[in-house]
Design a protein around this motif. Structure first.
Motif, PDB file in Angstrom:
ATOM      1  N   ARG A 139       3.754  48.839  18.408  1.00 57.65           N
ATOM      2  CA  ARG A 139       3.215  48.148  19.577  1.00 57.65           C
ATOM      3  C   ARG A 139       1.691  48.179  19.608  1.00 57.65           C
ATOM      4  N   VAL A 141      -1.422  46.770  22.095  1.00 56.04           N
ATOM      5  CA  VAL A 141      -1.791  46.187  23.385  1.00 56.04           C
ATOM      6  C   VAL A 141      -3.305  45.984  23.427  1.00 56.04           C
ATOM      7  N   THR A 158      -2.770  33.318  21.574  1.00 61.15           N
ATOM      8  CA  THR A 158      -1.438  32.797  21.255  1.00 61.15           C
ATOM      9  C   THR A 158      -0.987  33.267  19.882  1.00 61.15           C
ATOM     10  N   THR A 161      -0.238  37.024  19.726  1.00 57.19           N
ATOM     11  CA  THR A 161       1.013  37.303  20.446  1.00 57.19           C
ATOM     12  C   THR A 161       2.211  36.965  19.567  1.00 57.19           C
ATOM     13  N   GLN A 162       2.114  35.876  18.850  1.00 50.95           N
ATOM     14  CA  GLN A 162       3.182  35.500  17.920  1.00 50.95           C
ATOM     15  C   GLN A 162       3.341  36.528  16.805  1.00 50.95           C
ATOM     16  N   GLY A 164       3.045  39.665  17.306  1.00 56.70           N
ATOM     17  CA  GLY A 164       3.670  40.861  17.858  1.00 56.70           C
ATOM     18  C   GLY A 164       2.825  41.650  18.839  1.00 56.70           C
ATOM     19  N   ALA A 165       1.560  41.284  19.012  1.00 60.43           N
ATOM     20  CA  ALA A 165       0.701  42.020  19.945  1.00 60.43           C
ATOM     21  C   ALA A 165       0.973  41.584  21.380  1.00 60.43           C
ATOM     22  N   ILE A 166       0.496  42.389  22.322  1.00 61.73           N
ATOM     23  CA  ILE A 166       0.610  42.065  23.744  1.00 61.73           C
ATOM     24  C   ILE A 166      -0.796  41.966  24.325  1.00 61.73           C
ATOM     25  N   ILE A 167      -1.077  40.836  24.956  1.00 60.17           N
ATOM     26  CA  ILE A 167      -2.350  40.647  25.630  1.00 60.17           C
ATOM     27  C   ILE A 167      -2.199  41.101  27.077  1.00 60.17           C
ATOM     28  N   PHE A 168      -3.025  42.051  27.479  1.00 64.03           N
ATOM     29  CA  PHE A 168      -2.960  42.568  28.842  1.00 64.03           C
ATOM     30  C   PHE A 168      -4.344  42.478  29.482  1.00 64.03           C
ATOM     31  N   MET A 192      -0.434  49.289  31.790  1.00 64.31           N
ATOM     32  CA  MET A 192      -0.580  49.213  30.336  1.00 64.31           C
ATOM     33  C   MET A 192       0.269  50.277  29.640  1.00 64.31           C
ATOM     34  N   LEU A 195       3.942  49.762  29.049  1.00 63.31           N
ATOM     35  CA  LEU A 195       4.331  48.986  27.870  1.00 63.31           C
ATOM     36  C   LEU A 195       4.690  49.890  26.691  1.00 63.31           C
TER      37      LEU A 195
END
Length: 211
Positions: A139, A141, A158, A161-162, A164-168, A192, A195
């Motif tokens: 993971r 973030v 975008t 994120t595709q 595998g990361a998460i934008i917070f 955060m 997650l």
């Protein structure tokens, strides 16, 4: 002979029969030069309270931002982590996928760092460690700090994120009726860490309309 037998019987059970100690969670924390360095500092403090092993990277411009925005010294911030690495140390343990971690959080995250990770341009330890986390399917973030956002920023968000990361984006939650900036910071940090399945218990959660 009898003495030897009695000594054996007095010994504690072998290590195989002893319960194994619980492995500490292990997290990479990176601070970049974006505004909001208090978010990264509070993340380190909270992870310490949760007994999570932290591996810290602070960029050159993060150091400048910390000095400008907070009363913390760089030494103070480094002391919050279990392990600290130079941003240019590409031989650090966290630069390899064989070094196991539970994940990585970049807080605050600049759009420059976002672009470097998205393009796979690993020119420092922050982007390299993030690249490793993604390739190992762990993971990642990114607490992105930028506004307004250009098309380039949005495309990078975008794409990553595709991957595998998460934008917070640490967006303030006004429903908690904050009485201070600390309340807003604590809420963002708590969300955060959610997650990573880490419950800081240090912020108010939404439980419906209050009468």
């Amino acid at each position: 002979m009898d003495f030897f037998k009695s000594r054996q019987s007095d010994q504690s059970p072998s290590s195989e029969s002893q319960p194994k100690s619980t492995q500490r969670r292990r997290m990479i924390v990176a601070l970049t030069g974006a505004t909001g360095s208090v978010l990264g500092i509070k993340t380190l403090i909270t992870l310490r309270e949760l007994n999570v092993e932290t591996h810290l990277i602070i960029s050159k411009w993060a150091e400048a931002t910390i000095k400008y925005e907070t009363d913390y010294t760089i030494a103070n911030v480094r002391a919050l982590a279990d392990h600290v690495y130079n941003v240019h140390d590409m031989a650090a343990p966290i630069s390899s996928g064989s070094f196991r971690v539970d994940g990585m959080i970049i807080v605050p995250c600049s759009v420059k760092t976002l672009a470097a990770i998205n393009s796979g341009f690993c020119d420092d330890l922050i982007s390299r460690a993030a690249d490793v986390v993604l390739k190992e399917r762990r993971r990642l973030v990114l607490a992105l700090r930028e506004t307004p956002l250009s098309l380039i920023h949005l495309q990078n968000m975008t794409s990553i994120t595709q991957a595998g990361a998460i934008i917070f984006p640490p967006v303030p939650a006004f429903y908690i009726k904050p009485s201070s900036i600390d309340d807003l910071v604590d809420h963002s940090v708590g969300r955060m860490l959610d997650l990573f399945d880490l419950d800081s218990t240090g912020f108010e959660r939404w439980e419906g309309w209050k009468k």
